[in-house]
Design a protein around this motif. Sequence first.
Motif, short mmCIF file in Angstrom:
data_model
loop_
_atom_site.label_atom_id
_atom_site.label_comp_id
_atom_site.label_asym_id
_atom_site.label_seq_id
_atom_site.Cartn_x
_atom_site.Cartn_y
_atom_site.Cartn_z
N PRO A 44 59.90 20.73 39.40
CA PRO A 44 58.68 21.40 38.37
C PRO A 44 58.46 22.62 39.59
O PRO A 44 58.49 23.97 38.85
CB PRO A 44 58.26 20.25 37.85
CG PRO A 44 58.97 19.36 38.16
CD PRO A 44 59.94 18.99 38.74
N GLU A 45 58.06 22.14 40.81
CA GLU A 45 57.68 22.80 41.83
C GLU A 45 58.37 23.86 42.89
O GLU A 45 57.73 25.17 43.15
CB GLU A 45 56.45 21.99 42.24
CG GLU A 45 57.74 21.19 43.67
CD GLU A 45 57.92 20.03 42.90
OE1 GLU A 45 58.65 19.40 43.55
OE2 GLU A 45 57.81 19.62 42.13
N THR A 46 59.83 24.26 42.11
CA THR A 46 60.77 24.71 43.20
C THR A 46 60.27 26.00 42.10
O THR A 46 60.77 26.06 41.24
CB THR A 46 62.28 23.98 42.51
OG1 THR A 46 61.97 22.98 43.24
CG2 THR A 46 63.00 25.19 43.68
N THR A 47 61.23 26.80 43.35
CA THR A 47 61.13 28.51 42.49
C THR A 47 62.50 29.55 43.26
O THR A 47 63.07 28.48 44.14
CB THR A 47 60.26 29.47 43.29
OG1 THR A 47 58.70 29.35 42.00
CG2 THR A 47 60.67 30.85 42.19
N LEU A 48 63.26 29.47 42.15
CA LEU A 48 65.03 29.46 42.72
C LEU A 48 65.06 30.51 42.00
O LEU A 48 64.56 31.17 41.51
CB LEU A 48 66.03 29.04 41.38
CG LEU A 48 65.84 27.55 42.09
CD1 LEU A 48 67.10 26.37 41.15
CD2 LEU A 48 66.00 26.78 43.73
N GLU A 49 65.57 31.43 42.71
CA GLU A 49 66.19 33.11 42.87
C GLU A 49 67.41 33.46 42.14
O GLU A 49 67.38 33.97 40.83
CB GLU A 49 66.44 33.82 43.92
CG GLU A 49 65.14 34.25 45.18
CD GLU A 49 64.67 34.61 44.32
OE1 GLU A 49 64.98 35.75 43.70
OE2 GLU A 49 63.35 34.83 44.96
N GLY A 50 68.56 31.87 41.83
CA GLY A 50 69.67 31.97 41.23
C GLY A 50 69.24 31.22 39.65
O GLY A 50 68.47 30.00 40.00
N PHE A 51 70.06 30.16 39.06
CA PHE A 51 70.20 30.35 37.63
C PHE A 51 71.42 28.96 37.82
O PHE A 51 72.18 29.78 38.41
CB PHE A 51 70.29 31.17 36.55
CG PHE A 51 70.24 29.93 35.31
CD1 PHE A 51 69.06 30.12 34.69
CD2 PHE A 51 71.08 29.58 34.71
CE1 PHE A 51 68.62 29.07 34.04
CE2 PHE A 51 70.79 28.49 33.26
CZ PHE A 51 69.18 28.37 33.07
N LEU A 52 70.76 27.69 37.79
CA LEU A 52 72.81 27.20 38.00
C LEU A 52 72.83 26.43 37.12
O LEU A 52 71.75 26.02 35.56
CB LEU A 52 71.92 25.71 39.05
CG LEU A 52 72.43 24.17 38.88
CD1 LEU A 52 73.34 24.51 39.88
CD2 LEU A 52 71.53 23.18 39.41
N ILE A 53 74.57 26.14 36.33
CA ILE A 53 74.90 26.27 35.47
C ILE A 53 76.01 24.45 36.20
O ILE A 53 76.79 25.16 37.06
CB ILE A 53 75.80 26.87 34.62
CG1 ILE A 53 74.91 28.14 34.39
CG2 ILE A 53 76.17 26.09 33.40
CD1 ILE A 53 75.24 28.71 33.52
N VAL A 54 75.43 23.87 35.50
CA VAL A 54 75.97 22.49 35.85
C VAL A 54 77.37 21.87 34.91
O VAL A 54 76.69 22.23 33.85
CB VAL A 54 75.72 21.10 36.78
CG1 VAL A 54 76.22 20.15 36.88
CG2 VAL A 54 74.20 21.54 37.51
N GLU A 55 79.28 21.69 35.11
CA GLU A 55 79.31 21.34 34.52
C GLU A 55 80.24 20.51 35.47
O GLU A 55 80.21 19.63 35.59
CB GLU A 55 80.93 22.32 34.20
CG GLU A 55 80.06 23.81 33.91
CD GLU A 55 81.65 24.41 33.98
OE1 GLU A 55 83.05 23.92 34.03
OE2 GLU A 55 81.65 25.70 34.25
#
Length: 115
Positions: free
Chosen positions: A104-115
Amino acid sequence: MTDIKAFQAEAFLKCPPTELCAVLFYGPDLGLVSERSQAFAAALAADPKSPGDILRINDADLAADPDRLSIELRTVSMFGGRKIIRLQSETRLRPDLIADLIAPETTLEGFLIVE
């Protein structure tokens, strides 16, 4: 964390919540999982046809460079917009690879989609 049921999937794909940083697509129909993942990535991308907007990473990529996923998600996109990472794992995904990325405290520049 939000749990989307199968009957809610189409509505979710059309209007994804903006506060999310990662999504897991799973199910017994691998073709449908991939199709929904691709549609979701295209909906998020500024230009789905731009080669830099959507990046696909698989098990072989992670085996060669375990830090690649973290680096890609924490790096600002060179082309502007938000980088979309599609992680396609054919083996059981190790939680330690993504645990710090989806905290929850992490800020990401990208978006992760896991299949």
